[in-house]
Each structure stands twice: as structure tokens, then as C-alpha cells.
Design an enzyme around this catalytic site. Sequence first.
Site, PDB file in Angstrom:
ATOM      1  CG  ASN A  10      -6.777  -1.218  -0.064  1.00  0.00           C
ATOM      2  OD1 ASN A  10      -5.913  -1.044  -0.918  1.00  0.00           O
ATOM      3  ND2 ASN A  10      -6.490  -1.305   1.223  1.00  0.00           N
ATOM      4  CG  HIS A  68      -3.361   3.164   0.665  1.00  0.00           C
ATOM      5  ND1 HIS A  68      -3.760   2.601  -0.523  1.00  0.00           N
ATOM      6  CD2 HIS A  68      -3.527   2.209   1.622  1.00  0.00           C
ATOM      7  CE1 HIS A  68      -4.139   1.359  -0.287  1.00  0.00           C
ATOM      8  NE2 HIS A  68      -4.008   1.092   0.999  1.00  0.00           N
ATOM      9  CB  CYS A 114      -0.937  -0.009   1.199  1.00  0.00           C
ATOM     10  SG  CYS A 114      -2.049  -1.410   1.148  1.00  0.00           S
TER      11      CYS A 114
HETATM   12  N1  COA Z   1     -19.204  -9.480   5.961  1.00  0.00           N
HETATM   13  C1  COA Z   1     -19.940  -9.732   7.049  1.00  0.00           C
HETATM   14  N2  COA Z   1     -19.407  -9.967   8.259  1.00  0.00           N
HETATM   15  C2  COA Z   1     -18.064  -9.941   8.348  1.00  0.00           C
HETATM   16  C3  COA Z   1     -17.238  -9.694   7.249  1.00  0.00           C
HETATM   17  C4  COA Z   1     -17.860  -9.476   6.006  1.00  0.00           C
HETATM   18  N3  COA Z   1     -17.170  -9.209   4.890  1.00  0.00           N
HETATM   19  N4  COA Z   1     -15.963  -9.743   7.661  1.00  0.00           N
HETATM   20  C5  COA Z   1     -15.959 -10.008   8.973  1.00  0.00           C
HETATM   21  N5  COA Z   1     -17.258 -10.132   9.402  1.00  0.00           N
HETATM   22  C6  COA Z   1     -17.751 -10.422  10.737  1.00  0.00           C
HETATM   23  C7  COA Z   1     -16.718 -11.073  11.628  1.00  0.00           C
HETATM   24  O1  COA Z   1     -16.687 -12.452  11.399  1.00  0.00           O
HETATM   25  C8  COA Z   1     -17.223 -10.713  12.992  1.00  0.00           C
HETATM   26  O2  COA Z   1     -18.267 -11.598  13.325  1.00  0.00           O
HETATM   27  P1  COA Z   1     -18.461 -12.091  14.881  1.00  0.00           P
HETATM   28  O3  COA Z   1     -18.724 -10.816  15.644  1.00  0.00           O
HETATM   29  O4  COA Z   1     -19.618 -12.994  14.768  1.00  0.00           O
HETATM   30  O5  COA Z   1     -17.173 -12.736  15.244  1.00  0.00           O
HETATM   31  C9  COA Z   1     -17.844  -9.340  12.794  1.00  0.00           C
HETATM   32  O6  COA Z   1     -18.070  -9.196  11.393  1.00  0.00           O
HETATM   33  C10 COA Z   1     -16.945  -8.216  13.262  1.00  0.00           C
HETATM   34  O7  COA Z   1     -15.651  -8.499  12.789  1.00  0.00           O
HETATM   35  P2  COA Z   1     -14.456  -7.584  13.172  1.00  0.00           P
HETATM   36  O8  COA Z   1     -13.214  -8.141  12.571  1.00  0.00           O
HETATM   37  O9  COA Z   1     -14.492  -7.301  14.636  1.00  0.00           O
HETATM   38  O10 COA Z   1     -14.879  -6.285  12.405  1.00  0.00           O
HETATM   39  P3  COA Z   1     -14.216  -4.874  12.456  1.00  0.00           P
HETATM   40  O11 COA Z   1     -15.165  -3.903  12.994  1.00  0.00           O
HETATM   41  O12 COA Z   1     -12.826  -4.902  13.010  1.00  0.00           O
HETATM   42  O13 COA Z   1     -14.073  -4.578  10.902  1.00  0.00           O
HETATM   43  C11 COA Z   1     -12.429  -4.473   9.196  1.00  0.00           C
HETATM   44  C12 COA Z   1     -13.269  -5.381  10.084  1.00  0.00           C
HETATM   45  C13 COA Z   1     -11.528  -5.361   8.348  1.00  0.00           C
HETATM   46  C14 COA Z   1     -13.355  -3.709   8.252  1.00  0.00           C
HETATM   47  C15 COA Z   1     -11.645  -3.501  10.101  1.00  0.00           C
HETATM   48  O14 COA Z   1     -10.911  -4.215  11.065  1.00  0.00           O
HETATM   49  C16 COA Z   1     -10.740  -2.617   9.355  1.00  0.00           C
HETATM   50  O15 COA Z   1     -11.189  -1.695   8.701  1.00  0.00           O
HETATM   51  N6  COA Z   1      -9.402  -2.848   9.427  1.00  0.00           N
HETATM   52  C17 COA Z   1      -8.443  -2.145   8.627  1.00  0.00           C
HETATM   53  C18 COA Z   1      -8.387  -2.875   7.335  1.00  0.00           C
HETATM   54  C19 COA Z   1      -7.668  -2.140   6.260  1.00  0.00           C
HETATM   55  O16 COA Z   1      -7.938  -1.015   5.991  1.00  0.00           O
HETATM   56  N7  COA Z   1      -6.739  -2.821   5.603  1.00  0.00           N
HETATM   57  C20 COA Z   1      -5.992  -2.286   4.557  1.00  0.00           C
HETATM   58  C21 COA Z   1      -4.788  -1.645   5.110  1.00  0.00           C
HETATM   59  S1  COA Z   1      -3.752  -1.105   3.898  1.00  0.00           S
END
Ligand code: COA
Length: 332
Positions: free
Chosen positions: A289, A259, A114
Site C-alpha cells: 500500500n 486505491h 490514501c
Molecule cells: N504477521 C503475523 N501475524 C500478525 C501480523 C503479521 N504481520 N499482524 C497481526 N498478526 C496477528 C495478530 O497479532 C493476531 O494474532 P492473535 O490472534 O494471536 O491475537 C492475528 O494475526 C490476527 O490479527 P487480526 O488483526 O485479527 O487480523 P486480521 O484478519 O484483521 O488482519 C489486517 C489484519 C490488518 C490485514 C486486516 O485487518 C486488514 O486488512 N485491515 C484493513 C487494513 C488496510 O487495508 N489498511 C489500509 C487502509 S487505507
Amino acid sequence: MKNSKIAGLGKYIPKRVVTNAELETLMDTSDTWIQERTGIKERHYAKAGEETASWMGAQASLKALEMAGLQASDIDFIIFATLSPDFEFPGSGCPLQVHLEIPGIGALDVRNQCSGLVYSPAIADQFIKTGMYKNILVVGSEVQSTALNLKTEGRDIAVIFGDGAGAAVLTATENNAEGILTSNMHADGRFARELFMEDPGSIKPKRITKEMIDEGTIYPYMNGKYVFKHAIQKFPAAIEEALTKTGYKLEDVDLIIPHQANKRITEAIQMRLKLPKEKIFSNIEKYGNTTAASIPIALTEAYEQGLIKKGSLVCLAAFGSGFTWGANLIRF
Ligand code: COA
């Protein structure tokens, strides 16, 4: 010493649109979940084997060359940033040369995920400053769709990433008030395993095994919450470092192009820096992304939308796998 100005910008977006509704048919997810957590409405997937990373990069490059008023033969050096090269080796800068019909010049691939399009202009700037090269083509291009696990177990990653390409032509200028004013580049390899694709890699006795496929280690892994926490600290830190180095204040900056990791990350940066919404660019809802391609695509769109004009002060900033992060401050 010379400065490096951005003389041309271009993008290529693959034709196929993949909406959140389409992903709902492949895995247990929902449009609401995706939009609330990431801000993404749709992304584009490349046609495998045709819209390759190098080919898409070449299409974006041709547009950037046209804007710069240059021919491909005017380019002295290529820097190609991607985590999804055409081949495991050689780097994608080599097939890009073939598409652009410019064999012989140097081609360097940058594997900074990224942060690729913060590291790459910083590298190009050094070659231009020293007078070694005059025109450098910087490309970010990704085909990520073919490495995503589009089943429910891969949903946290799969819904975020998309394909696309962007390019910039950097040209030497004698005017030290324009172009790249400063860059910073950082990495902390202690966090390599928080956002990575484990296999195939040379750390294992065998590059590819059936177990790797069965266990899903051939797909990207992300510790989403951990990445989020670091990203919202490192983006502002890199931007502030660029400002401190040059003596500018946040109010002097016309546009920040982060980014496009996740809309919630962009909003968190905006809040931390107390910026008005219009000063921080976002187009993630259309593309997801696109890793190394996200900054040049965003930069091109911001320019097309008239948000960047001659004289604008623009800050590029990125954070991602590695962890790596950094920023460039540019006077257009
Ligand atoms: N659709 C539906 N549910 C989903 C899912 C999807 N695509 N992906 C995960 N879930 C579920 C999980 O399994 C979890 O279920 P549970 O509560 O039953 O265990 C629930 O949603 C919450 O998951 P969690 O990982 O706690 O969500 P979050 O609020 O942390 O959001 C991201 C997940 C990935 C969106 C978040 O962590 C994030 O934005 N991280 C940064 C990612 C990023 O920008 N990466 C690129 C960097 S360059």
C-alpha cells in the site's frame, strides 16, 4: 466550461525490493500470513535522504510530462499529495519545484492520505474548469518505510506499506465528453483515531518526548478490522455515487482503479459490485500500500499494459485515514 483530461502519466518505484521473506528476519511474521491477509508479496523502500518524496515525485512527473509532450515550464500549478512530506513544513510541492526547476508557480500540498489522488484531481479539475489554469501537475509520493516500526509490535502495519511515486498531467480540453466527468470527496473525522499517526502533533504540550518514542505513538496506528469494515462499504458507495451523478452504469465502466489498500478489500469491492475480476485493477502484490502514490502508480501501469485506451471509461476510488474517501469518473 472546460474539462480536465489526463494528458500524461508516470511512476517512480524505488530500487530496493523488500520481500516478505526479508520482513520475516525482522519480526515475527510469515510470507503465508502476509499473502493470505493482504495479497502483498513484496514492496519497495526508498533510499533515505536520496529517494525523497519530492525527488521521487519529480521522477514520476518527468515521465508524465514526456507522455503529455510538455515541458516542466508549461505547468501552471502543482498539487502534491503525501502523508510523508520531505519536511514537517513546508509542503513537498515546494522542493518538487526545485527538482523540476519551475520556481514561482503555485504549489499546494494535499494531506488526505490514501484518498489524496482522488481529492487532488478533483481540486485540479476546479481550477481548470474555471479557466484559471491550463496544465496542472498532480503528484502522489510516499516514503513510509522510515516511519514503520519494523519490530513484531508494529507488524500489522509494517507489512502493508511501501514507498513509491506517481504523477499525472491534467490539461484543459474543450471537449466536454472527455476528461474528468465527475468527482466526489467525503470525510468523517469522527474516525480520525482509527488510522492515524498520533505524534508529533500540536495537540500535545510538547511535540516530541522520549515517552512518545518509548510508547510507539510516533508510528502509525491502525484498527485493521474497523478500517476493513468501513472501506468495503465506502469504496462501492463512492463509485456508485459517481455513476448516478453521470447516468452511467457499472457495465459502462472499462476499469476501476481502487486505491491499493489491501487485496482482500479490492476483492470485497469486486464481489459487492458483482464485477468481473478483470474490471478491477490490482498491483498490490508488487508494491504494498503506497498510500497517495498507489492510484497514480496503478493508473500508469494500467495504461502501460493497454488496459486504458483512448475512449476508456475509468473510475478511480479511494478510502483511508480521516476517514476520507471518494471517486473520480474519467473518460480517456
Ligand atoms: N504477521 C503475523 N501475524 C500478525 C501480523 C503479521 N504481520 N499482524 C497481526 N498478526 C496477528 C495478530 O497479532 C493476531 O494474532 P492473535 O490472534 O494471536 O491475537 C492475528 O494475526 C490476527 O490479527 P487480526 O488483526 O485479527 O487480523 P486480521 O484478519 O484483521 O488482519 C489486517 C489484519 C490488518 C490485514 C486486516 O485487518 C486488514 O486488512 N485491515 C484493513 C487494513 C488496510 O487495508 N489498511 C489500509 C487502509 S487505507
